[in-house]
Design an enzyme around this catalytic site. Structure first.
Site, PDB file in Angstrom:
ATOM      1  N   GLU A 113     -15.459 128.753 -18.983  1.00 23.64           N
ATOM      2  CA  GLU A 113     -15.878 128.543 -17.624  1.00 23.64           C
ATOM      3  C   GLU A 113     -15.097 129.706 -16.747  1.00 23.64           C
ATOM      4  O   GLU A 113     -13.886 130.028 -17.167  1.00 23.64           O
ATOM      5  CB  GLU A 113     -15.634 127.199 -17.175  1.00 23.64           C
ATOM      6  CG  GLU A 113     -16.583 126.091 -18.106  1.00 23.64           C
ATOM      7  CD  GLU A 113     -16.127 124.620 -17.833  1.00 23.64           C
ATOM      8  OE1 GLU A 113     -17.112 123.924 -17.693  1.00 23.64           O
ATOM      9  OE2 GLU A 113     -15.088 124.510 -17.384  1.00 23.64           O
ATOM     10  N   CYS A 124     -10.478 132.152 -10.780  1.00 19.73           N
ATOM     11  CA  CYS A 124      -9.709 131.549 -11.842  1.00 19.73           C
ATOM     12  C   CYS A 124     -10.641 132.002 -13.113  1.00 19.73           C
ATOM     13  O   CYS A 124     -11.702 131.559 -13.282  1.00 19.73           O
ATOM     14  CB  CYS A 124      -9.590 129.960 -11.673  1.00 19.73           C
ATOM     15  SG  CYS A 124      -8.723 129.319 -12.922  1.00 19.73           S
ATOM     16  N   CYS A 137      -8.336 126.259 -26.340  1.00  9.21           N
ATOM     17  CA  CYS A 137      -6.965 126.371 -26.007  1.00  9.21           C
ATOM     18  C   CYS A 137      -6.240 125.927 -27.404  1.00  9.21           C
ATOM     19  O   CYS A 137      -6.932 125.038 -27.908  1.00  9.21           O
ATOM     20  CB  CYS A 137      -6.645 125.892 -24.844  1.00  9.21           C
ATOM     21  SG  CYS A 137      -4.774 126.306 -24.541  1.00  9.21           S
ATOM     22  N   CYS A 179      -1.933 120.812 -24.520  1.00 13.36           N
ATOM     23  CA  CYS A 179      -0.975 120.088 -23.213  1.00 13.36           C
ATOM     24  C   CYS A 179      -1.733 118.701 -23.020  1.00 13.36           C
ATOM     25  O   CYS A 179      -2.951 119.009 -22.580  1.00 13.36           O
ATOM     26  CB  CYS A 179      -1.009 121.024 -22.003  1.00 13.36           C
ATOM     27  SG  CYS A 179      -0.171 122.644 -22.058  1.00 13.36           S
ATOM     28  N   CYS A 227      -3.958 118.096 -19.755  1.00 14.75           N
ATOM     29  CA  CYS A 227      -5.050 119.048 -19.350  1.00 14.75           C
ATOM     30  C   CYS A 227      -6.244 118.805 -20.211  1.00 14.75           C
ATOM     31  O   CYS A 227      -6.028 118.864 -21.490  1.00 14.75           O
ATOM     32  CB  CYS A 227      -4.237 120.581 -19.756  1.00 14.75           C
ATOM     33  SG  CYS A 227      -5.700 121.891 -19.440  1.00 14.75           S
ATOM     34  N   CYS A 263      -7.573 122.091 -11.182  1.00 11.96           N
ATOM     35  CA  CYS A 263      -6.600 122.614 -12.035  1.00 11.96           C
ATOM     36  C   CYS A 263      -6.399 121.419 -13.068  1.00 11.96           C
ATOM     37  O   CYS A 263      -6.238 120.225 -12.908  1.00 11.96           O
ATOM     38  CB  CYS A 263      -5.158 122.671 -11.387  1.00 11.96           C
ATOM     39  SG  CYS A 263      -3.885 123.317 -12.346  1.00 11.96           S
TER      40      CYS A 263
END
Length: 415
Positions: free
Chosen positions: A122, A135, A142, A146, A149, A392
């Protein structure tokens, strides 16, 4: 599935399949997007052009690719009519494939994109009154895990290639209509050109800034991110100033100095906590590179100065990292390491299954005031694109949440 090479990436998942610098296509043609002039020249030579022609054509094609944004060789009006089909048979001018495009009520736009070998990722465009920020993602998935997230709940599939990274910028410029208008053709004595060289005009930009804050950890895909951003910053290419580009890292310390030396963009650090137990929990990389080690690396960052402060990102999690004591400790740490710093306070953006809540507005205000009173800028980021999961910490490919039929029905309903 594209041909991949097994390479070692430091992190929670090791090793992982990593795509080569060019994703192979089923039709056998080579995608030129993401390639620098020397690499284009080399490919033209391998395809049969002599050294002089390869040098000339690579210069022309580079200009059309990155400065003018064309997607067809037929649009390259300073290249002879007989040469254009030769190029089209062997090469392609690619863009990431758009699976879905969404618009938020606040103007934020999110694209679900797909690589030539079928992997989804994305990108998000955030318009403001005085700037427009893209962004950009650096990986499919990933590896950092985290816990606050949404992207961190995905497995890491592979690194994006330079073309898939810079292609996001080019696709955004396509969508925003931001390529130069008019003509700017080179004139060469031995060329058959359709028209003589003329002037062109570049309109005011909507896309003014780039942040490497999308899916993935950019410093775990360093070479490809560096090569892509060098194309973005090339004065003969996309020509965006390095001062308008920010790379965000969770703290991959061994790569931070190289980032300064080989890329030279602004640095943002995902800090999110000021004590080892809390950061170990929410940013597991902290178990490998601790807070004080990270802050020392920031203090040593060659490009940091009062004019180019390091941004520390700090997501506000209720009863986890948002106390007045946390705020005072944040000020103490930044003062101790004498860092030219700004702190971005980010209200937590919820997602299904998240184990955290956002701090209250009053708690965020108190935290911000303490940091400000400590002499450090601490603005509160306004959440953007929440209604399309573009804020975010919310990015996670919609392909995992929607079927193709669902997307088709939504498209039909809005058309």
């Amino acid at each position: 599935m594209a041909d991949t090479t097994l390479m070692s990436i430091p992190g929670q998942v090791d090793p992982v399949p990593v795509a080569r610098d060019i994703t192979p296509r089923e039709d056998g043609r080579v995608d030129l997007i993401g390639l620098a002039r020397p690499r284009i020249r080399e490919l033209f030579g391998e395809a049969g052009l002599d050294d002089r022609q390869a040098k000339l054509r690579s210069k022309q094609v580079f200009h059309w690719l990155y400065h003018r944004g064309v997607t067809e060789f037929d649009a390259m009006t300073d290249i002879s009519k007989t040469m254009r089909p030769w190029l089209a048979e062997r090469f392609v001018i690619g863009r990431p494939n758009v699976v879905e495009a969404q618009h938020s009520s606040d103007g934020t736009r999110k694209w679900l994109l797909q690589t030539d070998d079928g992997h989804d990722f994305e990108m998000v465009f955030i318009p403001d009154a005085d700037r427009g920020t893209l962004c950009v993602s650096s990986q499919v998935g990933c590896t950092l895990n985290c816990t606050f997230c949404h992207t961190g709940t995905m497995r890491l599939v592979r690194n994006l290639t330079p073309g898939e990274i810079v292609g996001q910028v080019m696709l955004a410029r396509d969508a925003l209509g931001e390529w130069p208008k008019g003509k700017m053709d080179f004139a060469f004595e031995d060329d058959e050109t359709d028209e003589s060289a003329a002037h062109y005009t570049a309109d005011g930009r909507l896309l003014t800034n780039i942040v490497m804050m999308g899916m993935g950890e950019p410093l775990y895909n360093f070479d490809h991110v560096r090569d892509a951003l060098n194309l973005v910053m090339d004065g003969d290419g996309l020509a965006l100033s390095k001062r308008r580009i920010t790379l965000s890292t969770s703290g991959v310390i061994p790569m931070m100095e190289r980032c300064a030396e080989e890329i030279g963009v602004n640095l943002a650090v995902s800090l999110h906590a000021v004590t080892k137990p809390v950061r170990d929990e929410i940013v597991p990389l902290n178990k490998k590179y601790g807070i004080e080690e990270l802050l020392q690396a920031c203090a040593d960052y060659p490009k940091a100065s009062n004019a180019r402060r390091i941004t520390f990102e700090y997501v506000m999690l209720k009863d986890k990292n948002d106390s007045d004591e946390d705020a005072h400790e944040l000020v103490r740490l930044l003062k101790h390491f004498d860092l030219p710093a700004k702190v971005n306070l980010i209200p937590f953006n919820p997602w299904p299954g998240a184990e955290y809540e956002c701090s209250t507005p009053e708690r965020i205000r108190s935290f911000s005031n303490i940091v400000f009173e400590g002499g450090i800028s601490a603005p509160v980021r306004t959440p953007r694109g929440r209604d399309i999961d573009a804020a975010c910490g919310q990015l996670k490919t919609a392909a995992q949440k929607k079927s193709r039929a669902e997307r088709d029905r939504e498209a039909a309903a809005t058309s």
